[in-house]
Motif scaffolding. Structure first.
Motif, short mmCIF file in Angstrom:
data_model
loop_
_atom_site.label_atom_id
_atom_site.label_comp_id
_atom_site.label_asym_id
_atom_site.label_seq_id
_atom_site.Cartn_x
_atom_site.Cartn_y
_atom_site.Cartn_z
N GLY A 283 0.81 -1.38 -0.12
CA GLY A 283 -0.06 0.11 -0.01
C GLY A 283 0.76 1.09 0.27
N ARG A 284 2.04 1.26 0.01
CA ARG A 284 2.91 2.38 0.27
C ARG A 284 4.24 2.38 -1.11
N ILE A 285 4.33 1.29 -1.64
CA ILE A 285 5.35 1.45 -2.92
C ILE A 285 4.67 0.63 -4.06
N GLN A 286 5.25 1.43 -5.31
CA GLN A 286 4.46 0.66 -6.37
C GLN A 286 5.37 1.20 -7.78
N ILE A 287 5.46 0.43 -8.68
CA ILE A 287 6.11 0.82 -9.96
C ILE A 287 4.93 1.73 -10.78
N ALA A 288 5.07 2.99 -10.69
CA ALA A 288 4.16 3.86 -11.04
C ALA A 288 4.08 4.05 -12.87
N SER A 289 5.24 3.90 -13.08
CA SER A 289 5.21 3.87 -14.90
C SER A 289 6.24 3.39 -15.48
N SER A 290 6.41 3.20 -16.63
CA SER A 290 7.48 2.44 -17.27
C SER A 290 7.65 3.02 -18.77
N ASP A 291 8.91 3.37 -19.02
CA ASP A 291 9.10 3.61 -20.57
C ASP A 291 10.19 2.78 -21.11
N PRO A 292 9.78 1.66 -21.52
CA PRO A 292 10.65 0.66 -22.31
C PRO A 292 11.63 1.46 -23.36
N GLU A 293 10.81 2.29 -24.13
CA GLU A 293 11.81 2.81 -25.18
C GLU A 293 12.99 3.59 -24.90
N ASN A 294 12.80 4.40 -23.57
CA ASN A 294 13.87 5.21 -23.32
C ASN A 294 14.63 4.56 -22.19
N GLY A 295 14.18 2.98 -21.72
CA GLY A 295 15.05 2.57 -20.69
C GLY A 295 14.87 3.03 -19.04
N THR A 296 13.48 3.49 -18.81
CA THR A 296 13.34 3.98 -17.51
C THR A 296 11.86 3.52 -16.92
N TYR A 297 11.93 3.39 -15.47
CA TYR A 297 10.81 3.04 -14.86
C TYR A 297 10.94 3.88 -13.64
N THR A 298 9.61 4.14 -12.95
CA THR A 298 9.52 5.10 -11.88
C THR A 298 8.92 4.47 -10.60
N VAL A 299 9.45 4.22 -9.51
CA VAL A 299 9.01 3.98 -8.26
C VAL A 299 8.46 4.96 -7.19
N VAL A 300 7.42 4.81 -6.66
CA VAL A 300 6.96 5.81 -5.90
C VAL A 300 6.73 5.27 -4.56
N MET A 301 7.34 5.91 -3.49
CA MET A 301 7.01 5.43 -2.28
C MET A 301 6.28 6.78 -1.53
N SER A 302 5.14 6.11 -0.73
CA SER A 302 4.33 7.12 0.16
C SER A 302 4.32 6.73 1.51
N HIS A 303 3.75 7.60 2.37
CA HIS A 303 3.75 7.32 3.80
C HIS A 303 5.05 7.18 4.34
N LEU A 304 6.15 7.84 3.76
CA LEU A 304 7.39 7.47 4.40
C LEU A 304 7.53 7.75 5.71
N ARG A 305 8.50 6.72 6.19
CA ARG A 305 8.80 6.68 7.85
C ARG A 305 10.22 6.89 7.84
N GLU A 306 10.57 7.23 9.23
CA GLU A 306 11.89 7.38 9.54
C GLU A 306 12.86 6.13 9.45
N GLU A 307 12.36 5.28 9.38
CA GLU A 307 13.17 3.68 9.37
C GLU A 307 13.28 3.52 7.90
N ASP A 308 12.53 4.25 6.86
CA ASP A 308 12.83 4.15 5.38
C ASP A 308 14.11 4.58 5.13
N ALA A 309 14.95 5.42 5.86
CA ALA A 309 16.00 5.94 5.28
C ALA A 309 17.15 4.92 5.20
#
Length: 442
Positions: A283-309
């Motif tokens: 519920g707080r991490i996902q691969i939000a988008s992918s662009d195979p043509e340019n070789g990129t994908y974006t990971v979104v993290m939400s509800h960040l916690r101090e221990e995520d450092a």
């Protein structure tokens, strides 16, 4: 390539009593084809003493155990050294020219007592700021022996990382050892490659002094790079969210893209493009988008916690080959700060290795007050709260000094005005008194 006209391997290994062959490549020009070719060894004084050259010279110490073959039509010449001795270890040059300071490429030769057991040296190329994958042989896997990666030098093999969790300081966050349980082999993954990473390495199992399972690897990092510089740090706020763009070669046909969390030479999978999500990140991490043509994908993290450092790795896998990159996440508590440039005090940032550390100041002071994590405290008589490295800090002394200097400037303006006002008042009173006397006298 070391230069535009001459290049070759930068590393050689051989065993005592054995032989090695080094090949130098050069551009096929009339001058190069007919000029003198040489092989020399650098002494402690820095002078490179000729071992053999195409003029017919051979040093006495190498007589009968060294040969040089020039093949001008192919633009290459080969040097073979036999009956190797421990003393043959050192830095050599293969070059072209009338002196040993003309066009050349340097290389290191390591003569090891047990190099024969390790098999041939594997040459691995890496791009500056890029990543490499090294597949190490199974070796002795009995008793759940630890795997290790070390750098070969004159005094032995210095440990860089092993499967017990050790990681050398300069490799924190950028090296990973992954045992291949089915075969007993294991992989070494290294990213954020630097020029100084070039050199001879050993990977094996058990004790480094054992030598029986040591595989020698020559890592050569190219000086030039097509990869852009990317930030190594990301900042987030507790309760907030952030996005991380991961890059890979779009021509690589990678079958799996993922993000994992790095710790002690291991990396726990958090999310991948196939839909997997680690249970603690549901519920707080996902691969939000992918662009195979340019070789990129974006990971979104939400509800960040101090221990995520900590350190995170982007990865793209194709068989045994993996393209990886690392980033360190810094989590800060939510803060409120004064945004009025007229009342803010100039502050001095502490030194930090990342410009990103300055992007979100967590503390700003005004005259006589400091705003820190949403609270207001007297700053002239109390110490400031502890702040993480890289944040903006003003000491109580600096604030007091600023406040005092403003009071001084205020007094310098008010005092003369006050004196003038008193003088005018006294004058008016005196004139009034004189006028009254005159009127009374009438």
């Amino acid at each position: 390539p070391v230069s535009s006209t001459l290049y070759g391997s930068r590393f050689l290994t051989g065993k005592v009593g054995g032989s090695v062959t080094h090949q130098c490549f050069y551009s096929i020009t009339p001058a190069n084809k007919h000029d003198r070719k040489y092989w020399c060894k650098i002494a402690g004084s820095g002078v490179c003493y000729t071992v053999i050259s195409t003029t017919g010279y051979t040093s006495k110490d190498h007589a009968g155990r060294v040969s040089l073959e020039d093949i001008p039509q192919n633009g290459t010449f080969m040097v073979t050294m036999a009956e190797l001795k421990k003393s043959d270890t050192g830095t050599y040059r293969c070059g072209i020219g009338t002196t040993n300071r003309d066009l050349y490429v340097s290389l290191d030769l390591a003569v090891l007592a047990d190099a024969g057991a390790s098999g041939p040296t594997e040459l691995v190329w890496g791009e500056l700021r890029g990543s490499v994958t090294v597949l190490c042989p199974p070796g002795d896997t009995q008793g759940d022996e630890k795997r290790f990666w070390c750098k070969l030098g004159r005094t032995g093999c210095a440990l860089i990382a092993d499967t017990s969790g050790y990681v050398g300081k300069s490799y924190q966050g950028r090296i990973l050892i992954t045992p291949q349980k089915s075969s007993g082999a294991f992989k070494i993954l290294i990213n954020d490659l630097k020029k100084e990473d070039s050199g001879l390495y050993g990977c094996g199992t058990g004790r480094r002094s054992g030598g029986d399972s040591l595989q020698v690897v020559a890592l050569q990092v190219t000086a030039a790079s097509t990869l852009p510089k990317r930030p190594k740090f990301l900042s987030g706020t507790v309760g907030g969210s952030l996005s991380l763009k991961c890059h890979y070669d779009p021509k690589g046909n990678y079958e799996k893209k993922y993000l994992c969390r790095w710790k002690e030479a291991g990396c726990s999978l958090l999310v991948d493009a196939d839909g997997f999500v680690h249970e603690s990140y549901e519920g707080r991490i996902q691969i939000a988008s992918s662009d195979p043509e340019n070789g990129t994908y974006t990971v979104v993290m939400s509800h960040l916690r101090e221990e995520d450092a900590g350190w995170y790795w982007c990865g793209a896998k194709n068989g045994h080959t993996e393209h990886t990159s690392s980033v360190k996440l810094r989590i800060q508590k939510e803060t409120r700060s004064s945004q009025d440039p007229e009342t803010s005090t100039l502050v001095k940032p502490t030194l930090s290795s990342s410009p990103a550390a300055y992007s979100t100041p967590t503390q700003r002071s005004t005259v006589g007050l400091t705003y820190a994590t949403g609270t207001v405290t007297e700053s002239t008589s109390t110490l400031l709260p502890t702040t993480p490295p890289g944040t903006f800090v003003t000491s109580p002394g600096e604030i007091y000094h600023e406040s005092s200097s403003r009071e001084s400037r205020l007094l310098s303006v008010v005092l003369p005005a006050l004196v003038l006002l008193i003088f005018i008042t006294i004058t008016i009173l005196a004139l009034t008194k004189t006028k009254l006397r005159k009127e009374t006298g009438k």
